[in-house]
Design a protein around this motif. Structure first.
Motif, mmCIF file in Angstrom:
data_model
loop_
_atom_site.group_PDB
_atom_site.id
_atom_site.type_symbol
_atom_site.label_atom_id
_atom_site.label_comp_id
_atom_site.label_asym_id
_atom_site.label_seq_id
_atom_site.Cartn_x
_atom_site.Cartn_y
_atom_site.Cartn_z
ATOM 1 N N SER A 17 0.806 -1.223 0.000
ATOM 2 C CA SER A 17 0.000 0.000 0.000
ATOM 3 C C SER A 17 0.842 1.277 0.000
ATOM 4 O O SER A 17 0.386 2.320 -0.458
ATOM 5 N N THR A 18 2.105 1.206 0.485
ATOM 6 C CA THR A 18 2.920 2.435 0.554
ATOM 7 C C THR A 18 4.267 2.299 -0.134
ATOM 8 O O THR A 18 4.952 3.293 -0.362
ATOM 9 N N ALA A 23 8.076 -3.514 6.252
ATOM 10 C CA ALA A 23 6.630 -3.557 6.474
ATOM 11 C C ALA A 23 6.273 -2.881 7.801
ATOM 12 O O ALA A 23 7.036 -2.974 8.767
ATOM 13 N N PRO A 24 5.136 -2.178 7.854
ATOM 14 C CA PRO A 24 4.760 -1.499 9.096
ATOM 15 C C PRO A 24 4.395 -2.470 10.219
ATOM 16 O O PRO A 24 4.160 -3.648 9.968
#
Ligand SMILES: Cc1ncc(COP(=O)(O)O)c(C=O)c1O
Length: 380
Positions: A17-18, A23-24
């Protein structure tokens, strides 16, 4: 791909998504339904699963060569889940010098639910075979054992286990998948305290259970989500970050471990060093056969509790602490710390004497580690 590449990339694809390379941390307990009964990516509630857990589980499964892996809030939570594969009346053969927490779990908790345990010198195939009963369903090996550094032959035990239809579980905490691959040697399940080398930075607890059989995996996942013992997002993130440097850390740990072991072995105040990398270790050849390196765990005998206390009270760089496998050198007294839950008489019989000191050699400059030990040994 090679081990180091897998350790860095498996489960760590950039965030779709970003585009974030890392990864968050999905610090959320619940996931919204797009419409009645429909979830965006299959996640509904963080006890059941979450993206950070899934990422770490994929990576650990790959590194151990397993079919799947499940990660838990601690090594003990993972080990507890493995024993819950059994039913009342089932019998387990366990390495006698097993980590004290496993001994406590078995003898003070799981026996109340009808499981039976025999603690055996699993380095002897004869003693192991003699301990098997018709009701034996599992063999649980720790190799090398904590803290006596005794090895068990994984391939030979796997052959015995397969011939008897018994599940072989190996605790691979002391070496990590970089230095030992029990599944490739025939074990069915590997467990880890990820608190140790997999994370490697002493800033999170975690456990892993790596599986080869879909039926076991289904049960372990059921236990993880039913008991709520899965690892939380932040801790998964920390362990995933630590694992990325596992290969380089284990190479340096082994170099430092060997240098410290050789130095202590030649020191007049030390009665005996227990380290599989030394040719004097009774199972040095087995270590060369089933390990890819000697690792950085060792113990040594000082002869008395007083001598151990004098050393431990005077180290400066080495930290007197429970645990192991971090980048920093940790030193401990197993009889009063990690293995205090094992009765004194049994401790004596299996070599966990009051004069035994355990060292988890870190990856500081090895000359500094040796200098610190030398100055502390002068107080004995
Ligand atoms: C070999 C071994 N297995 C399992 C454990 C338990 O792991 P945890 O402390 O993460 O619950 C430990 C902890 O010291 C250990 O040394």
């Amino acid at each position: 791909m090679g081990f180091a590449t897998d350790a860095i990339h498996v489960g760590q694809e950039p965030d779709p998504s970003t585009g974030a390379v890392v990864a968050p941390i999905y610090q959320t307990s619940t996931y919204v339904q797009q419409e009645f009964g429909k979830y965006t990516a299959g996640y509904d509630y963080a006890r059941t699963n979450h993206p950070n857990r899934k990422a770490l589980e994929r990576c650990v499964a790959q590194l151990e060569g397993g079919q799947s892996a499940y990660v838990f809030s601690s090594g003990m939570a993972g080990i507890d889940a493995v024993f819950r594969l059994l039913r009342p009346g089932d019998h387990v053969v366990v390495s006698e010098a097993v980590y004290g927490g496993v001994y406590r779990l078995a003898t003070q908790l799981l026996v109340q639910f009808g499981l039976e345990f025999s603690f055996v010198n699993t380095s002897s195939q004869d003693q192991l075979a003699a301990a098997l009963r018709p009701s034996t369903k599992m063999i649980y090996l720790e190799t090398p054992t904590n803290p006596t550094m005794i090895l068990s032959d994984i391939a030979a035990t796997a052959a015995l286990a397969n011939a008897r239809g018994v599940t072989l579980v190996v605790d691979n905490t002391f070496l990590s998948p970089y230095l030992q691959n029990p599944l490739a040697l025939g074990a069915h399940i590997v467990v880890h305290s990820m608190t140790k080398y997999l994370n490697g930075h002493s800033d999170a607890t975690g456990g892993a259970v790596v599986l080869t059989r879909p039926a076991d995996a289904e049960k372990i996942y059921f236990i993880q989500r039913s008991a709520g013992s899965g690892l939380a997002p932040m801790d998964c993130f920390l362990v995933s970050r630590g694992i990325k440097t596992l290969a380089v850390r284990m190479i340096q740990h082994s170099v430092n471990g060997m240098a410290v072991a050789k130095h202590l072995d030649a020191h007049p105040k030390i009665k005996k060093v227990f380290y599989p990398g030394l040719p004097s270790h009774p199972q040095h050849e087995l270590a060369r056969k089933q390990q890819k390196g000697p690792g950085a765990m060792l113990s040594f005998e000082l002869g008395s509790a007083e001598a151990a206390r004098a050393l431990l009270n005077n180290v400066k760089l080495c930290s007197l602490a429970e645990s192991l496998g971090g980048v920093e050198t940790l030193i401990s007294h197993p009889a009063s710390m990690t293995h205090a839950s094992i009765p004194a008489e049994i401790r004596q019989n299996i070599g966990i004497t009051d004069g035994l000191v355990r060292l988890s050699v870190g990856i500081e400059d090895v000359a500094d580690i040796i200098a610190d030990l030398d100055q502390a040994l002068m107080y004995i």
